[in-house]
Design a protein around this motif. Structure first.
Motif, PDB file in Angstrom:
ATOM      1  N   GLN A  19      55.325  14.020   7.949  1.00 55.33           N
ATOM      2  CA  GLN A  19      54.051  13.422   8.361  1.00 55.33           C
ATOM      3  C   GLN A  19      54.217  12.584   9.624  1.00 55.33           C
ATOM      4  N   LEU A  22      54.551  15.001  12.596  1.00 59.94           N
ATOM      5  CA  LEU A  22      53.274  15.602  12.999  1.00 59.94           C
ATOM      6  C   LEU A  22      52.373  14.585  13.685  1.00 59.94           C
ATOM      7  N   SER A  23      52.386  13.361  13.200  1.00 61.77           N
ATOM      8  CA  SER A  23      51.561  12.310  13.818  1.00 61.77           C
ATOM      9  C   SER A  23      52.001  12.057  15.256  1.00 61.77           C
ATOM     10  N   ILE A  25      53.474  14.251  17.193  1.00 62.56           N
ATOM     11  CA  ILE A  25      53.113  15.439  17.976  1.00 62.56           C
ATOM     12  C   ILE A  25      51.665  15.369  18.446  1.00 62.56           C
ATOM     13  N   VAL A  40      47.288  19.700  14.132  1.00 61.14           N
ATOM     14  CA  VAL A  40      48.302  20.629  13.637  1.00 61.14           C
ATOM     15  C   VAL A  40      47.856  21.153  12.280  1.00 61.14           C
ATOM     16  N   LEU A  42      49.343  23.554   9.280  1.00 57.66           N
ATOM     17  CA  LEU A  42      50.541  24.216   8.788  1.00 57.66           C
ATOM     18  C   LEU A  42      50.188  25.203   7.686  1.00 57.66           C
ATOM     19  N   ALA A  54      47.586  16.943  10.509  1.00 64.01           N
ATOM     20  CA  ALA A  54      47.544  15.756  11.380  1.00 64.01           C
ATOM     21  C   ALA A  54      46.545  16.018  12.491  1.00 64.01           C
ATOM     22  N   LEU A 125      49.119  24.930  16.491  1.00 65.47           N
ATOM     23  CA  LEU A 125      48.876  23.692  17.232  1.00 65.47           C
ATOM     24  C   LEU A 125      47.626  23.895  18.077  1.00 65.47           C
ATOM     25  N   SER A 148      55.375  23.911  21.365  1.00 64.40           N
ATOM     26  CA  SER A 148      55.385  24.540  20.042  1.00 64.40           C
ATOM     27  C   SER A 148      56.752  25.141  19.735  1.00 64.40           C
ATOM     28  N   ILE A 155      59.894  20.776  12.797  1.00 61.85           N
ATOM     29  CA  ILE A 155      58.880  20.865  11.748  1.00 61.85           C
ATOM     30  C   ILE A 155      59.460  21.572  10.521  1.00 61.85           C
ATOM     31  N   GLU A 159      59.793  19.869   6.934  1.00 63.31           N
ATOM     32  CA  GLU A 159      59.115  20.503   5.803  1.00 63.31           C
ATOM     33  C   GLU A 159      60.098  20.751   4.658  1.00 63.31           C
TER      34      GLU A 159
END
Length: 770
Positions: A19, A22-23, A25, A40, A42, A54, A125, A148, A155, A159
């Motif tokens: 998280q 992603l924040s 990014i 984003v 996923l 996010a 993205l 990306s 990522i 994950e």
């Protein structure tokens, strides 16, 4: 843009979880693109739906709640096409899908790029803009594609970290989430993960909590005091040699170690319940992130100093920690890169499985694992190993998968497979003293590949008829210097005596590539095409002759020694080697040793040798094929690289055609030829090699009973017909499937994958074989 890209990648790499990554990014990309929205989505593997994970610009309440089907909306279109989609007026597109809870009706321009990692579509993205007149230009699209591609691995790693903790993308509890690698050694293991990591590597320190906070505080304080003392001593020793500005560097280190600086923050983390090493890692990484993100180049360089100081502290914390590591009764060893030394640390009988981030099914650790019969999974490139420590793990060495914290049902399923495999092994014990002969009386010699004395003990109990490959580099790799002639002689005598009067084929020192000696480092950009095998030992005849002398002296009274030359690509290499071998032979005889001249053979593992079989056979007594390296060189695939592991295939038509040619050319000049690569230990591969005409098959001891059982249950005619059929095919995967199907129909499905077989029962197979 390059500077921006570097900054974003550095920030995201240092994120603590998915998280946060992603924040970072969406925040940084929105700013870099000067756009109103960055989001984003996923792809959740559990539901096969895209989840908004996010956003900057859409309503935050939609995060984790908005999801789209795999091919739904513009996001689904980007994913299904696996290419960027750039629209000036997104709402007018027929695939546009509107979600009121996001507030995206205000934004018209749309640019979406897929997030792909190792061919796996992970998500999309997206950037959006309010003005319909704005279209994102080619440069912006290229930047999005670049960011990306750069961040897909981070990522994937984040994950995986969450999944190991039992959480899905949406934060809900998840069960039985597996991670795919490549099979290293067959079998299934259920046990407790023990993470082993290199000393003083902060990145690999696992996260652990502690109940004894005072003990951890004391440990850290001792480390700080020790490092402070080290620095003060070095500063004093160099004081007369350094200028004041250089001497100031030591003062900087000491100030960082003052009670109110770095130690204070680490102590704070420990008091929150984290162990000392993990607390140090968190603080140092935060310092490094802060320095690296600064615009001033001088301050950026200070990150190196902080990292160095962190390693020094960690080194003191780790003193004795690995030595006192506790191994559970059923240990699954986990590491970034498993080494033979790590295997030796686990008490006998407690090691049940191996998990390695680096390496592939054809790396030497995997070969060693197969020899020891330890289920292994390699090439788990996205797995954060520090999260696996203490977790219950299932290691599926057949499929190349691991499962962390399995459910009771999954554990029970794999326990059945373990039981079946154990039953199968017991059922094959009756074959030990029986010859390896087909139903129409064609005989094949069954040999083993060895390197350690434990290999010999296992080989003798499995009915091996000799050693087809003794890896003489193993005694060299476990030393901190070149072993003496007497030390080598003792190693070789053990192997020769154990199998006398049967032949023992010893490969001369084969280092280079992925086999390195710490005391004889070989640094090359492309080691597999570099200085390795016979090239090294011919350049150092003092090493080569000493080794051959030790072999010959060890064979006195036994005379079952055979010598094999690795990495031969030129006739001149054979002639030069033979010259040295004959010189040593006459010297040893002159010294009073009553020995016979050993047979000398060549290991065929370079494509050039495939086309010189007749010329090579005229000069030596036998030939043997190393299918591991031959496959690697024919297909131009590094067998240790998990990124290209799917391209390495022993059943590739080019490999099979080369093997057919080698056998035909060797027999045309009347020389025996065998195989000592891993293909010989695969039941299907062994059947094909027998049909090609190979006289002997050498494999790891664990594979020998299965291969013998299969060969004793089929006819040479059946195998020859199968070979003729598969030589007409042009796909390695189709070939492998056809061979597996033929064996399943013959009743040997259990040998490929216990629990999923068809055909004869185990009792029928064992009875027929015996």
């Amino acid at each position: 843009m390059l500077s921006t890209l570097r900054t974003i990648v550095q920030e995201v790499n240092s994120a603590r979880d998915l998280q946060e990554a992603l924040s970072i990014i969406v925040s940084r990309v929105q700013k870099a693109m000067n756009t109103e929205v960055c989001s984003v989505y996923l792809l959740d593997p559990a539901t096969n739906r895209y989840v908004l994970m996010a956003t900057e610009g859409l309503y935050r309440k939609a995060v984790g709640r908005v999801s789209l089907g795999y091919s739904e909306g513009l996001v689904g279109l980007v994913g299904s096409r696996e290419e960027p989609i750039n629209l000036e007026d997104a709402p007018s597109h027929p695939r546009y899908r509107y979600f009121p809870e996001t507030g995206e009706e205000r934004f018209r321009s749309f640019l979406g790029v897929p997030i792909i990692h190792h061919r796996r579509l992970m998500g999309v993205l997206v950037v959006q803009q309010r003005e319909s007149s704005r279209s994102f230009n080619e440069g912006e699209e290229a930047f999005m594609v670049t960011i990306s591609a750069q961040l897909s691995g981070v990522i994937a790693h984040s994950e995986a970290t969450g999944a190991i903790g039992g959480l899905s993308l949406t934060g809900e509890e998840a069960h039985d989430i597996g991670f795919d690698g490549v099979p290293g050694a067959p079998g299934v293991a259920i046990g407790t993960g023990v993470t082993v990591y290199p000393a003083a590597d902060l990145d690999l320190v696992p996260e652990k909590t502690t109940d004894d906070i005072e003990h951890e505080l004391d440990l850290f304080q001792c480390a700080v005091s020790a490092v402070r003392g080290d620095i003060e001593r070095v500063a004093a020793r160099l004081a007369s040699q350094l200028r004041p500005q250089e001497q100031a560097l030591f003062d900087v280190y000491l100030r960082m170690l003052s009670d109110e600086a770095l130690p204070d923050e680490v102590n704070g983390k420990i008091r929150e319940g984290n162990w000392a090493q993990g607390s140090l890692k968190q603080v140092v990484q935060q310092y490094v992130r802060n320095f690296e993100m600064m615009d001033d180049h001088y301050l950026q360089e200070r990150a190196v100093d902080v990292r160095d100081l962190g390693r020094r502290l960690l080194s003191h914390l780790q003193e004795g920690e690995q030595a006192s590591l506790e191994y559970p009764e059923r240990t699954v060893l986990v590491s970034e890169e498993i080494t033979p030394a790590m295997l030796g640390e686990v008490p006998k009988g407690q090691l049940v499985g191996l998990v390695s981030v680096k390496g592939s099914s054809h790396s030497h650790v995997a070969i060693l694992a197969r020899a020891m019969g330890i289920p292994t999974v390699m090439g788990l490139v996205d797995i954060p190993v520090n999260q696996l420590d203490g977790k219950e793990l299932v290691v599926d060495g057949f499929e190349g998968q691991i499962f962390a914290s399995p459910s009771a049902d999954l554990r029970a399923y794999y326990q059945v497979i373990c039981d079946e495999e154990n039953e199968l092994i017991r059922g094959l014990e009756a074959l030990r003293d029986l010859p390896c002969e087909t139903t129409d009386h064609h005989r094949v010699s069954m040999l083993v590949n060895t390197g350690l004395m434990t290999d010999v003990l296992r080989s003798l109990t499995h009915g091996a008829e000799g050693i087809g490959l003794y890896r003489t580099e193993v005694p060299f790799m476990i030393k901190d210097r070149f072993p003496s002639e007497q030390e080598q002689r003792e190693y070789y005598r053990e192997q020769l005596e154990a199998f006398a009067p049967n032949p023992v084929t010893m490969r001369t020192l084969d280092i280079g590539g992925d086999k390195c000696l710490t005391y004889f480092p070989i640094q090359e950009e492309n080691p597999f095409l570099g200085w390795r095998g016979i090239r090294v030992t011919l350049d150092h005849p003092e090493i080569f002759q000493l080794q051959v002398r030790a072999m010959m002296k060890a064979s006195e009274g036994l005379n079952n020694l055979q010598i094999m030359l690795p990495m031969i690509s030129n006739i001149s290499e054979v002639e030069e080697s033979l010259h040295l071998i004959y010189r040593v032979y006459h010297e040893v005889r002159k010294d009073g040793y009553n020995i016979h001249m050993p047979k000398v053979g060549v290991l065929i593992e370079v494509p050039a040798a495939v086309y010189q079989i007749r010329e090579l056979a005229d000069r030596v007594d036998f030939l043997s094929v190393g299918t591991n390296d031959l496959t690697q060189y024919l297909l131009a695939v590094d067998r240790n690289n998990p990124r290209v592991a799917p391209l390495y295939h022993s059943y590739h038509p080019a490999v099979l055609q080369a093997l057919v040619r080698i056998a035909q050319d060797a027999h045309a000049v009347g020389k025996p030829v065998g195989v000592c690569g891993e293909l010989a230990g695969d039941p299907g591969g062994a059947v094909l090699l027998m049909a090609m005409g190979y006289d002997s098959l050498s494999m790891n001891a664990a594979s020998l009973p299965k291969v013998k059982s299969v060969i004793r249950s089929v006819s040479l005619e059946w195998a020859t017909n199968l070979l003729a059929d598969i030589l007409l095919l042009d796909s390695p995967h189709v070939i492998k499937s056809c061979v597996d199907l033929a064996l399943r129909n013959a009743g040997f499905g259990r040998y490929m994958r216990p629990g999923k077989s068809t055909g004869k029962t185990l009792a029928e197979v064992a009875s027929a074989s015996a």
